[in-house]
Design a protein around this motif. Structure first.
Motif, PDB file in Angstrom:
ATOM      1  N   GLU A 121     -34.004  26.101 -14.660  1.00  0.00           N
ATOM      2  CA  GLU A 121     -32.664  27.496 -15.266  1.00  0.00           C
ATOM      3  C   GLU A 121     -31.052  26.200 -15.718  1.00  0.00           C
ATOM      4  N   GLN A 181     -31.171  24.060 -17.454  1.00  0.00           N
ATOM      5  CA  GLN A 181     -31.503  23.862 -19.443  1.00  0.00           C
ATOM      6  C   GLN A 181     -30.701  25.052 -19.479  1.00  0.00           C
ATOM      7  N   ASP A 182     -30.343  25.599 -19.234  1.00  0.00           N
ATOM      8  CA  ASP A 182     -29.891  27.613 -19.923  1.00  0.00           C
ATOM      9  C   ASP A 182     -28.896  26.842 -19.589  1.00  0.00           C
ATOM     10  N   ARG A 183     -27.811  25.991 -19.298  1.00  0.00           N
ATOM     11  CA  ARG A 183     -26.393  25.765 -19.695  1.00  0.00           C
ATOM     12  C   ARG A 183     -26.184  24.091 -20.437  1.00  0.00           C
ATOM     13  N   ARG A 242     -29.007  22.821 -25.412  1.00  0.00           N
ATOM     14  CA  ARG A 242     -29.319  23.597 -25.466  1.00  0.00           C
ATOM     15  C   ARG A 242     -30.019  23.763 -27.154  1.00  0.00           C
ATOM     16  N   ASP A 243     -28.290  23.802 -27.948  1.00  0.00           N
ATOM     17  CA  ASP A 243     -28.673  24.412 -29.427  1.00  0.00           C
ATOM     18  C   ASP A 243     -28.963  23.261 -30.574  1.00  0.00           C
TER      19      ASP A 243
END
Length: 91
Positions: free
Chosen positions: A16, A18-20, A24-25
């Motif tokens: 999880e 990695q979502d923050r 990431r983008d």
């Protein structure tokens, strides 16, 4: 190649963070050097990646992951592969 036997497994809570992640983008090109990249170009790319990492809320989790799995390439948690190897050799 990372040692996948050291990965925490498919349980969602292990991943999880990695979502923050601040990266990431952004895509991998800022964090992983192309074949043959050397000198000032590589240093500039590494520094740009480290600037992203500096403001990342999950920097510590990212670095811990990279150290635990022996990530061989790229900037993870604000450290290059050489910096991570050095850190691990001091343990």
């Amino acid at each position: 190649m990372p040692d996948v036997s050291l990965l925490p497994g498919p349980t969602l809570h292990h991943w999880e963070w990695q979502d923050r992640a601040a990266c990431r983008d952004l895509g991998p090109s800022r964090f992983f050097h192309p074949a043959g990249e050397r000198g000032e170009e590589r240093e500039d790319r590494d520094e740009a990646a480290k600037r992203v990492c500096a403001g990342c809320p999950v920097r510590r989790a990212c670095l811990e992951h990279a150290l635990r799995t022996h990530e061989a390439y790229g900037v993870w948690g604000g450290l290059t592969e050489d910096e991570r190897r050095e850190k691990q050799s001091r343990k």
